[in-house]
Design an enzyme around this catalytic site. Structure first.
Site, PDB file in Angstrom:
ATOM      1  N   SER A 158      21.645  14.212 -18.490  1.00 54.21           N
ATOM      2  CA  SER A 158      20.481  14.646 -17.703  1.00 54.21           C
ATOM      3  C   SER A 158      19.162  14.189 -18.317  1.00 54.21           C
ATOM      4  CB  SER A 158      20.483  16.174 -17.596  1.00 54.21           C
ATOM      5  OG  SER A 158      21.722  16.624 -17.127  1.00 54.21           O
ATOM      6  N   GLY A 159      18.966  14.455 -19.597  1.00 53.86           N
ATOM      7  CA  GLY A 159      17.693  14.135 -20.255  1.00 53.86           C
ATOM      8  C   GLY A 159      17.490  12.645 -20.427  1.00 53.86           C
ATOM      9  N   GLU A 212      25.613   4.795 -23.735  1.00 52.07           N
ATOM     10  CA  GLU A 212      26.433   5.946 -23.346  1.00 52.07           C
ATOM     11  C   GLU A 212      27.879   5.678 -23.773  1.00 52.07           C
ATOM     12  OE1 GLU A 212      26.134   9.220 -22.060  1.00 52.07           O
ATOM     13  OE2 GLU A 212      28.240   9.031 -22.628  1.00 52.07           O
ATOM     14  N   THR A 221      27.037  15.780 -19.389  1.00 49.52           N
ATOM     15  CA  THR A 221      27.812  17.017 -19.238  1.00 49.52           C
ATOM     16  C   THR A 221      27.690  17.589 -17.835  1.00 49.52           C
ATOM     17  OG1 THR A 221      27.421  17.487 -21.565  1.00 49.52           O
ATOM     18  CG2 THR A 221      28.144  19.325 -20.198  1.00 49.52           C
ATOM     19  N   CYS A 222      26.471  17.652 -17.315  1.00 47.52           N
ATOM     20  CA  CYS A 222      26.243  18.325 -16.031  1.00 47.52           C
ATOM     21  C   CYS A 222      27.038  17.663 -14.911  1.00 47.52           C
ATOM     22  CB  CYS A 222      24.747  18.309 -15.710  1.00 47.52           C
ATOM     23  SG  CYS A 222      24.362  19.135 -14.173  1.00 47.52           S
ATOM     24  N   CYS A 248      27.921  21.419 -14.613  1.00 45.36           N
ATOM     25  CA  CYS A 248      27.382  22.028 -13.392  1.00 45.36           C
ATOM     26  C   CYS A 248      28.059  21.558 -12.098  1.00 45.36           C
ATOM     27  CB  CYS A 248      25.890  21.732 -13.221  1.00 45.36           C
ATOM     28  SG  CYS A 248      24.977  21.258 -14.671  1.00 45.36           S
ATOM     29  N   LYS A 284      31.941  22.118 -11.765  1.00 45.22           N
ATOM     30  CA  LYS A 284      32.086  23.587 -11.782  1.00 45.22           C
ATOM     31  C   LYS A 284      31.681  24.184 -10.440  1.00 45.22           C
ATOM     32  CE  LYS A 284      28.668  26.050 -12.895  1.00 45.22           C
ATOM     33  NZ  LYS A 284      27.489  26.434 -13.675  1.00 45.22           N
ATOM     34  N   ALA A 302      26.178   4.896 -29.851  1.00 51.39           N
ATOM     35  CA  ALA A 302      25.137   4.308 -30.702  1.00 51.39           C
ATOM     36  C   ALA A 302      24.936   5.193 -31.930  1.00 51.39           C
ATOM     37  CB  ALA A 302      23.829   4.197 -29.926  1.00 51.39           C
ATOM     38  N   TYR A 318      27.805  32.531 -19.958  1.00 49.75           N
ATOM     39  CA  TYR A 318      27.913  32.250 -18.520  1.00 49.75           C
ATOM     40  C   TYR A 318      29.069  31.315 -18.181  1.00 49.75           C
ATOM     41  CZ  TYR A 318      25.616  27.608 -18.644  1.00 49.75           C
ATOM     42  OH  TYR A 318      25.306  26.289 -18.856  1.00 49.75           O
ATOM     43  N   GLU A 354      31.858  32.374 -15.541  1.00 46.37           N
ATOM     44  CA  GLU A 354      32.024  31.571 -14.320  1.00 46.37           C
ATOM     45  C   GLU A 354      33.471  31.108 -14.154  1.00 46.37           C
ATOM     46  OE1 GLU A 354      27.501  29.769 -13.833  1.00 46.37           O
ATOM     47  OE2 GLU A 354      28.982  28.544 -14.840  1.00 46.37           O
ATOM     48  N   GLY A 368      30.842  28.998 -27.380  1.00 48.41           N
ATOM     49  CA  GLY A 368      29.559  28.414 -27.761  1.00 48.41           C
ATOM     50  C   GLY A 368      29.653  26.902 -27.742  1.00 48.41           C
ATOM     51  N   ASP A 399      19.982  19.355 -24.718  1.00 46.23           N
ATOM     52  CA  ASP A 399      20.792  20.312 -25.467  1.00 46.23           C
ATOM     53  C   ASP A 399      20.816  20.046 -26.972  1.00 46.23           C
ATOM     54  OD1 ASP A 399      21.357  21.269 -22.956  1.00 46.23           O
ATOM     55  OD2 ASP A 399      23.539  21.237 -23.196  1.00 46.23           O
ATOM     56  N   ARG A 455      11.245  13.715 -18.826  1.00 50.75           N
ATOM     57  CA  ARG A 455      10.148  13.123 -18.036  1.00 50.75           C
ATOM     58  C   ARG A 455       8.803  13.343 -18.722  1.00 50.75           C
ATOM     59  NH1 ARG A 455      12.476  14.887 -12.169  1.00 50.75           N
ATOM     60  NH2 ARG A 455      13.980  13.192 -12.013  1.00 50.75           N
ATOM     61  N   HIS A 510      13.789  39.839   8.153  1.00 47.01           N
ATOM     62  CA  HIS A 510      14.740  40.898   8.470  1.00 47.01           C
ATOM     63  C   HIS A 510      15.762  40.445   9.502  1.00 47.01           C
ATOM     64  CE1 HIS A 510      16.089  45.014   8.693  1.00 47.01           C
ATOM     65  NE2 HIS A 510      16.152  44.875  10.003  1.00 47.01           N
ATOM     66  N   GLU A 531      14.766  40.315   1.481  1.00 50.85           N
ATOM     67  CA  GLU A 531      13.590  41.118   1.855  1.00 50.85           C
ATOM     68  C   GLU A 531      13.431  42.331   0.943  1.00 50.85           C
ATOM     69  OE1 GLU A 531      13.597  43.259   5.634  1.00 50.85           O
ATOM     70  OE2 GLU A 531      15.781  43.192   5.686  1.00 50.85           O
TER      71      GLU A 531
HETATM   72  P1  FAD Z   1      24.293  15.750 -21.733  1.00 49.15           P
HETATM   73  O1  FAD Z   1      24.160  15.887 -20.264  1.00 49.15           O
HETATM   74  O2  FAD Z   1      25.381  16.429 -22.428  1.00 49.15           O
HETATM   75  O3  FAD Z   1      24.293  14.204 -22.060  1.00 49.15           O
HETATM   76  C1  FAD Z   1      24.491  13.707 -23.338  1.00 49.15           C
HETATM   77  C2  FAD Z   1      25.212  12.377 -23.238  1.00 49.15           C
HETATM   78  O4  FAD Z   1      25.156  11.710 -24.491  1.00 49.15           O
HETATM   79  C3  FAD Z   1      26.695  12.504 -22.915  1.00 49.15           C
HETATM   80  O5  FAD Z   1      26.990  11.743 -21.776  1.00 49.15           O
HETATM   81  C4  FAD Z   1      27.410  11.989 -24.154  1.00 49.15           C
HETATM   82  O6  FAD Z   1      28.624  11.304 -23.853  1.00 49.15           O
HETATM   83  C5  FAD Z   1      26.381  11.038 -24.708  1.00 49.15           C
HETATM   84  N1  FAD Z   1      26.476  10.775 -26.163  1.00 49.15           N
HETATM   85  C6  FAD Z   1      26.642  11.672 -27.162  1.00 49.15           C
HETATM   86  N2  FAD Z   1      26.590  11.054 -28.352  1.00 49.15           N
HETATM   87  C7  FAD Z   1      26.374   9.730 -28.094  1.00 49.15           C
HETATM   88  C8  FAD Z   1      26.199   8.577 -28.915  1.00 49.15           C
HETATM   89  N3  FAD Z   1      26.208   8.659 -30.248  1.00 49.15           N
HETATM   90  N4  FAD Z   1      26.014   7.381 -28.316  1.00 49.15           N
HETATM   91  C9  FAD Z   1      25.981   7.272 -26.953  1.00 49.15           C
HETATM   92  N5  FAD Z   1      26.133   8.336 -26.125  1.00 49.15           N
HETATM   93  C10 FAD Z   1      26.308   9.554 -26.691  1.00 49.15           C
HETATM   94  N6  FAD Z   1      23.233  23.607 -16.639  1.00 49.15           N
HETATM   95  C11 FAD Z   1      22.596  23.996 -15.521  1.00 49.15           C
HETATM   96  O7  FAD Z   1      21.379  23.814 -15.404  1.00 49.15           O
HETATM   97  N7  FAD Z   1      23.275  24.615 -14.493  1.00 49.15           N
HETATM   98  C12 FAD Z   1      24.612  24.822 -14.545  1.00 49.15           C
HETATM   99  O8  FAD Z   1      25.196  25.363 -13.609  1.00 49.15           O
HETATM  100  C13 FAD Z   1      25.308  24.402 -15.708  1.00 49.15           C
HETATM  101  N8  FAD Z   1      26.643  24.551 -15.794  1.00 49.15           N
HETATM  102  C14 FAD Z   1      27.307  24.096 -16.884  1.00 49.15           C
HETATM  103  C15 FAD Z   1      28.684  24.247 -16.936  1.00 49.15           C
HETATM  104  C16 FAD Z   1      29.391  23.800 -18.022  1.00 49.15           C
HETATM  105  C17 FAD Z   1      30.892  23.967 -18.045  1.00 49.15           C
HETATM  106  C18 FAD Z   1      28.705  23.180 -19.113  1.00 49.15           C
HETATM  107  C19 FAD Z   1      29.464  22.689 -20.315  1.00 49.15           C
HETATM  108  C20 FAD Z   1      27.333  23.019 -19.080  1.00 49.15           C
HETATM  109  C21 FAD Z   1      26.619  23.475 -17.963  1.00 49.15           C
HETATM  110  N9  FAD Z   1      25.231  23.347 -17.875  1.00 49.15           N
HETATM  111  C22 FAD Z   1      24.576  23.782 -16.753  1.00 49.15           C
HETATM  112  C23 FAD Z   1      24.442  22.789 -18.999  1.00 49.15           C
HETATM  113  C24 FAD Z   1      24.065  21.326 -18.734  1.00 49.15           C
HETATM  114  O9  FAD Z   1      25.218  20.586 -18.469  1.00 49.15           O
HETATM  115  C25 FAD Z   1      23.343  20.758 -19.946  1.00 49.15           C
HETATM  116  O10 FAD Z   1      22.262  21.595 -20.278  1.00 49.15           O
HETATM  117  C26 FAD Z   1      22.806  19.356 -19.674  1.00 49.15           C
HETATM  118  O11 FAD Z   1      23.842  18.489 -19.317  1.00 49.15           O
HETATM  119  C27 FAD Z   1      22.092  18.833 -20.923  1.00 49.15           C
HETATM  120  O12 FAD Z   1      21.672  17.519 -20.723  1.00 49.15           O
HETATM  121  P2  FAD Z   1      21.498  16.544 -21.985  1.00 49.15           P
HETATM  122  O13 FAD Z   1      20.877  15.306 -21.469  1.00 49.15           O
HETATM  123  O14 FAD Z   1      20.835  17.249 -23.088  1.00 49.15           O
HETATM  124  O15 FAD Z   1      22.970  16.256 -22.496  1.00 49.15           O
END
Ligand code: FAD
Length: 465
Positions: free
Chosen positions: A14-15, A34, A41-42, A47, A50, A114, A176, A180, A265, A320, A336, A454, A459
């Site tokens: 995501s980030g 990547e 993860t999302c 997300c 799920k 990387a 959560y 869930e 966790g 994260d 962003r 209503h 409401e």
């Molecule tokens: P990520 O999305 O985890 O992306 C990190 C990426 O880096 C991964 O693709 C990984 O493969 C890659 N990576 C790691 N190390 C390296 C490396 N050395 N070189 C290259 N690539 C690498 N959030 C919500 O807002 N709503 C929800 O409903 C929700 N549900 C969730 C349900 C579950 C089961 C889980 C586990 C999480 C959920 N989240 C939810 C949390 C959300 O997924 C995370 O907060 C979000 O994905 C964080 O984004 P990020 O960019 O920090 O990391």
């Protein structure tokens, strides 16, 4: 000095995706590495898959509810393989979609892990690549308990790939994700036990949300085993045997299930990233010091300032791996803001204030702002609360004893609404709208001056007395 790239992003979740595309839109030369599927993860194992499973799990309740409205009893069976395959196909579609988005944005994708070699150099597939700025967006991974036999358990990642639907699933954890999955699998027809270390799920959420969901889960038939801790997992002919201790009991107990999900966790993916070589500092996060809703409970995170700058001035970190608020929209927002500041000539900070969040349990819950307990800690007796708990109209004919809770936490000195909380159908959709008002500083008087729609559940938020 000339670098290969203006920006190198580690992690296409995501980030990382949001930051890389935004930086490229300002003309920066950007590459992103990547090590897994693109989306993070999302999209790949959080997300999105799920929520698709949440939708699947709701039908069983709806079939039962329909009878009270005159429909004949629905005889239906559930096909686990069909759902898992459909979810997997959707994940692969989204992975490709994100690859296309990167291409369109002019971001170079390098499909490999990387590691950092120094503040301006990363190593990918044995290649050394240099960049003026580096963004770490590596996310996190679920941790397993350090007890014998933990290898027999799965984490949330494994839940999307179970070969068969477990007849009996034990979920360990009170956050959560645990809650869930317990509700999803119960809705899909599994017998579910949820093992928690204390007597309440969802630490950090408002107490009415915690008890509202927990009471409903118990009433639906989920077996919540409180004050208990798993000590050992063993493979036995009937499945996996869990030996666990219970607070106040001298002897240990056991429970056997077809599958065990541990959701105790998550920890940032910092191992073998080369943070030391690049001079990037981390902070150790203790459990009790992390009362935030979506903070990691264990392990360490990258230390950043409000501009997501690490201890190394040209290296930044978002999402994260920084353990601020671990949610997708936050990772995107941080990414962003970083890109706007560093490449868009628009210096700005992402606000972590009043971030709304939901628990996609059954019943669903959502919150924005602070809990009553947090407000009382800050303001003492000046806090006013307004709360309603009632049977929603939908259940007039279903015979189900379902309840909705809506609650406002108000600063009695200023009349400002500090928190809005809801347990009930569509809570996430409703609280998303209310979050705008709370973020804008709306007062209870503003809520009262709003005319309700209503008949609706929402409401109630504007008629609380
Ligand atoms: P990520 O999305 O985890 O992306 C990190 C990426 O880096 C991964 O693709 C990984 O493969 C890659 N990576 C790691 N190390 C390296 C490396 N050395 N070189 C290259 N690539 C690498 N959030 C919500 O807002 N709503 C929800 O409903 C929700 N549900 C969730 C349900 C579950 C089961 C889980 C586990 C999480 C959920 N989240 C939810 C949390 C959300 O997924 C995370 O907060 C979000 O994905 C964080 O984004 P990020 O960019 O920090 O990391």
């Amino acid at each position: 000095m000339a670098y290969d790239y203006d920006l190198f992003v580690i992690g296409a979740g995501s980030g990382g995706l949001a930051a890389s595309k935004r930086a490229a839109s300002y003309g920066a030369k950007v590459a992103i590495a990547e090590g897994d599927l693109v989306g993070g993860t999302c999209v790949i194992r959080g997300c999105v898959p799920k929520k698709l499973m949440v939708y699947a799990s709701k039908f069983s309740h709806l079939y039962e509810d329909a009878v009270g409205y005159g429909w004949s009893k629905v005889e239906s069976s559930f096909d686990w393989q069909k759902l898992v395959t459909a979810v997997d196909n959707e994940v692969m579609r989204l992975n490709q979609l994100h690859i296309n988005f990167l291409e369109k944005a002019g971001v170079e994708l390098i499909k490999s892990r990387a590691t950092l070699l120094d503040p301006h150099t990363v190593e990918v597939d044995g290649r050394k690549i240099t960049a003026d700025k580096i963004l770490i967006a590596v996310g996190g991974e679920a941790v397993k308990p350090n007890v014998p036999g933990a290898e027999y358990t799965v984490t949330s990642r494994g839940m999307f790939h179970l070969q068969e639907q477990p007849k009996h699933l034990v979920v360990i954890g009170a956050g959560y994700i645990a809650v869930e999955f317990a509700c999803i699998m119960h809705g899909l027809g599994s017998q579910v036990s949820l093992m928690i270390r204390t007597d309440r799920i969802l630490k950090g959420f408002d107490d009415d949300v915690r008890s509202g969901i927990q009471d409903a889960m118990t009433q639906h038939g989920i077996n919540i085993i409180c004050n208990s801790e798993a000590k050992k997992f063993e493979k036995v002919s009937e499945g996996i045997k869990i030996t666990f201790s219970e607070k106040g009991k001298d002897t240990e107990s056991t429970i056997t299930a077809d599958a065990v999900l541990v959701a105790i966790g998550r920890a940032p993916n910092l191992a073998e990233l080369g943070l030391e070589k690049a001079g990037v500092e981390t902070i150790f996060c203790e459990d009790e010091e992390m009362p935030r809703l979506h903070g990691y409970s264990v392990n360490c995170a990258i230390t950043v300032d409000e501009y997501s700058r690490t201890s190394q001035p040209n290296i930044f970190a978002v999402g994260d791996c920084t353990n601020r608020i671990n949610l997708t929209p936050v990772a995107i927002g941080e990414g962003r803001a970083f890109a706007d500041t560093e490449f868009g000539n628009n210096s700005r900070i992402f606000s972590h204030q009043d971030v709304a969040s939901a628990v996609f349990s059954q019943p669903e819950a959502a919150s924005v702002g602070i809990s009553e307990a947090e407000a009382r800690q800050k303001l003492g007796d000046a806090v006013k609360t307004y709360r309603a708990r009632f049977r929603p109209m939908f259940h007039s004919f279903t015979g189900a004893d379902e309840k909705v809770t809506v609650k406002l936490v108000v600063d009695g000195n200023t009349d400002r609404v500090l928190g809005a909380h809801m347990v009930g159908e569509n809570a996430a959709e409703i609280i998303q709208g209310i979050a705008i008002a709370v973020k804008m500083g709306a007062t209870k008087k503003d809520f009262d001056a709003t005319v309700g729609i209503h008949p609706s559940t929402a409401e109630e938020f504007v008629t609380l007395r």
